[in-house]
Design a protein around this motif. Sequence first.
Motif, PDB file in Angstrom:
ATOM      1  N   ALA A  36       0.852  -1.195   0.000  1.00 14.42           N
ATOM      2  CA  ALA A  36       0.000   0.000   0.000  1.00 14.42           C
ATOM      3  C   ALA A  36       0.883   1.239   0.000  1.00 14.42           C
ATOM      4  O   ALA A  36       2.091   1.166   0.260  1.00 14.42           O
ATOM      5  N   LEU A  37       0.266   2.384  -0.287  1.00 10.77           N
ATOM      6  CA  LEU A  37       0.964   3.668  -0.242  1.00 10.77           C
ATOM      7  C   LEU A  37       0.124   4.644   0.574  1.00 10.77           C
ATOM      8  O   LEU A  37      -1.048   4.871   0.269  1.00 10.77           O
ATOM      9  N   ALA A  83       2.785  13.134  -7.957  1.00 13.81           N
ATOM     10  CA  ALA A  83       3.839  12.116  -7.940  1.00 13.81           C
ATOM     11  C   ALA A  83       3.357  10.835  -7.262  1.00 13.81           C
ATOM     12  O   ALA A  83       3.682   9.727  -7.703  1.00 13.81           O
ATOM     13  N   THR A  84       2.556  10.977  -6.195  1.00 15.13           N
ATOM     14  CA  THR A  84       2.065   9.793  -5.480  1.00 15.13           C
ATOM     15  C   THR A  84       1.087   8.979  -6.334  1.00 15.13           C
ATOM     16  O   THR A  84       0.975   7.769  -6.163  1.00 15.13           O
ATOM     17  N   ASP A  85       0.376   9.644  -7.246  1.00 20.29           N
ATOM     18  CA  ASP A  85      -0.481   8.908  -8.182  1.00 20.29           C
ATOM     19  C   ASP A  85       0.372   8.049  -9.114  1.00 20.29           C
ATOM     20  O   ASP A  85       0.066   6.873  -9.356  1.00 20.29           O
ATOM     21  N   PHE A  86       1.444   8.646  -9.634  1.00 20.01           N
ATOM     22  CA  PHE A  86       2.336   7.897 -10.521  1.00 20.01           C
ATOM     23  C   PHE A  86       3.000   6.741  -9.776  1.00 20.01           C
ATOM     24  O   PHE A  86       3.169   5.649 -10.326  1.00 20.01           O
ATOM     25  N   LEU A  87       3.377   6.973  -8.512  1.00 23.50           N
ATOM     26  CA  LEU A  87       3.996   5.906  -7.725  1.00 23.50           C
ATOM     27  C   LEU A  87       3.012   4.767  -7.481  1.00 23.50           C
ATOM     28  O   LEU A  87       3.367   3.591  -7.605  1.00 23.50           O
ATOM     29  N   ALA A  88       1.770   5.112  -7.121  1.00 26.91           N
ATOM     30  CA  ALA A  88       0.757   4.082  -6.848  1.00 26.91           C
ATOM     31  C   ALA A  88       0.515   3.203  -8.071  1.00 26.91           C
ATOM     32  O   ALA A  88       0.405   1.976  -7.953  1.00 26.91           O
ATOM     33  N   SER A  89       0.470   3.823  -9.247  1.00 26.53           N
ATOM     34  CA  SER A  89       0.229   3.038 -10.464  1.00 26.53           C
ATOM     35  C   SER A  89       1.479   2.236 -10.841  1.00 26.53           C
ATOM     36  O   SER A  89       1.366   1.079 -11.261  1.00 26.53           O
ATOM     37  N   SER A  90       2.662   2.818 -10.673  1.00 22.09           N
ATOM     38  CA  SER A  90       3.906   2.099 -11.001  1.00 22.09           C
ATOM     39  C   SER A  90       4.113   0.886 -10.102  1.00 22.09           C
ATOM     40  O   SER A  90       4.687  -0.117 -10.527  1.00 22.09           O
ATOM     41  N   LEU A  91       3.643   0.986  -8.862  1.00 23.43           N
ATOM     42  CA  LEU A  91       3.763  -0.131  -7.916  1.00 23.43           C
ATOM     43  C   LEU A  91       2.657  -1.163  -8.093  1.00 23.43           C
ATOM     44  O   LEU A  91       2.613  -2.171  -7.395  1.00 23.43           O
ATOM     45  N   GLY A  92       1.744  -0.890  -9.026  1.00 24.73           N
ATOM     46  CA  GLY A  92       0.654  -1.831  -9.302  1.00 24.73           C
ATOM     47  C   GLY A  92      -0.433  -1.839  -8.252  1.00 24.73           C
ATOM     48  O   GLY A  92      -1.177  -2.813  -8.128  1.00 24.73           O
ATOM     49  N   LYS A  94      -2.940   0.874  -7.614  1.00 24.48           N
ATOM     50  CA  LYS A  94      -4.183   1.453  -8.135  1.00 24.48           C
ATOM     51  C   LYS A  94      -3.807   2.566  -9.109  1.00 24.48           C
ATOM     52  O   LYS A  94      -2.687   3.088  -9.059  1.00 24.48           O
ATOM     53  N   PRO A  95      -4.722   2.958  -9.995  1.00 25.18           N
ATOM     54  CA  PRO A  95      -4.377   3.978 -11.000  1.00 25.18           C
ATOM     55  C   PRO A  95      -3.992   5.322 -10.396  1.00 25.18           C
ATOM     56  O   PRO A  95      -3.078   5.984 -10.883  1.00 25.18           O
ATOM     57  N   THR A  96      -4.692   5.733  -9.345  1.00 22.10           N
ATOM     58  CA  THR A  96      -4.386   6.983  -8.646  1.00 22.10           C
ATOM     59  C   THR A  96      -4.582   6.765  -7.152  1.00 22.10           C
ATOM     60  O   THR A  96      -5.293   5.842  -6.737  1.00 22.10           O
ATOM     61  N   GLY A 113      -3.930   1.800   0.068  1.00 21.95           N
ATOM     62  CA  GLY A 113      -3.388   3.128   0.282  1.00 21.95           C
ATOM     63  C   GLY A 113      -4.321   4.286   0.009  1.00 21.95           C
ATOM     64  O   GLY A 113      -5.229   4.197  -0.819  1.00 21.95           O
ATOM     65  N   VAL A 114      -4.084   5.369   0.719  1.00 16.46           N
ATOM     66  CA  VAL A 114      -4.811   6.629   0.560  1.00 16.46           C
ATOM     67  C   VAL A 114      -3.879   7.766   0.979  1.00 16.46           C
ATOM     68  O   VAL A 114      -2.836   7.546   1.575  1.00 16.46           O
ATOM     69  N   SER A 115      -4.310   8.979   0.678  1.00 16.09           N
ATOM     70  CA  SER A 115      -3.588  10.162   1.148  1.00 16.09           C
ATOM     71  C   SER A 115      -4.364  10.806   2.295  1.00 16.09           C
ATOM     72  O   SER A 115      -5.585  10.969   2.219  1.00 16.09           O
TER      73      SER A 115
END
Length: 361
Positions: A36-37, A83-92, A94-96, A113-115
């Motif tokens: 999770a992020l 940046a956290t959206d890109f990280l979440a998608s790169s880590l597989g 969620k899209p954002t 994960g959530v912000s």
Amino acid sequence: MNPNHKKPILLTFFIILLLLQLPNSINASLFPPVTALYAFGDSTVDSSNNNYIPTIFRSNHPPYGKSFPAKLPTGRFSDGKLATDFLASSLGLKPTLPAYLNPSVKTRDLLTGVSFASAGGGLDDRTAMLSSTLTMDRQWRFFEEAVRKMKSVVGDSETNRVIKNALFVISAGTNDMTYNVYDHVPRSFISVSDYQDYLLSKIQVFAQRLYHAGARRITVAGLPPIGCLPGQVTLGSFITPRNLGHRICTEHQNTDSRLYNQKLQKLTNRLSQKLRGSKVLYLDIYSPLIDMIKHPLKYGLEETSRGCCGTGLLEAGPLCEPLSRTCEDVSKYLFFDSVHPSQKAYSVIARSALQNLFPHL
């Protein structure tokens, strides 16, 4: 040739193959995938929490979101993804990365994960109070609430596993410096260095809180080149007469940012050693941003000292409003408004993090 002579050669070959495979299997067991992020901090990682609290620091209106899917102004302070959206998608994952306070976020969504971040906030409670946004302590209480919700659905053991293998991002400090040092409130501290130390003490306490809650992968973003934010460039041109009419960075603010980042690097190293079994890492956002400013053509950029929204000199948040004129091609701009990077810039920051930070996790 005696066939038996081949046996030692074949045996050696298979042993080498086995040894080559061992590090991968060990790494896979010691460093399982990120589950999770979770993000804490300010507008750089707030994906819309401010939409649901009484504050004017919102971006849930056009022209924000013009590069987001369906051109939706979600509450992110950018034309698109953070940046956290890109990280979440790169880590597989969620899209954002959604905001915790978003009513559409279900308990099971929390498991990936959530912000908890809040635009206008900072490490210093006075910063959040000035903008009527969420303090870091309030964000922490929302995290505790989220943990209770997750445990109610998947149990203690699974929730603890998710938290242990999650990535935690802390991104704050810019508002503290601009509000309390450069732009608004008269200084109530001895020096810039002393105030930086105060902010770093807040990071230490927050990182330790996360650790005691089970977190083992914690990243802390440093400061950007604050003196190059379009709003600071504008204000600097008025404060420094020789800069009037020129769009140049306020260098002493950049010097302050670099000194802070050096201190933060030392702090994260100490925390990694002190908090057994953890990785507390410094996330460098200064370097990719200053590189984009110095070498814009390398990134396909044309404008680095003005925002895309309005005049690009001072507009941000409520001042960057639906009737504001925007640039034709935001992908050519480093900043979307006078404070916040564009989606293009955030994608570069995320790529830098993935290349330079994640191998250490």
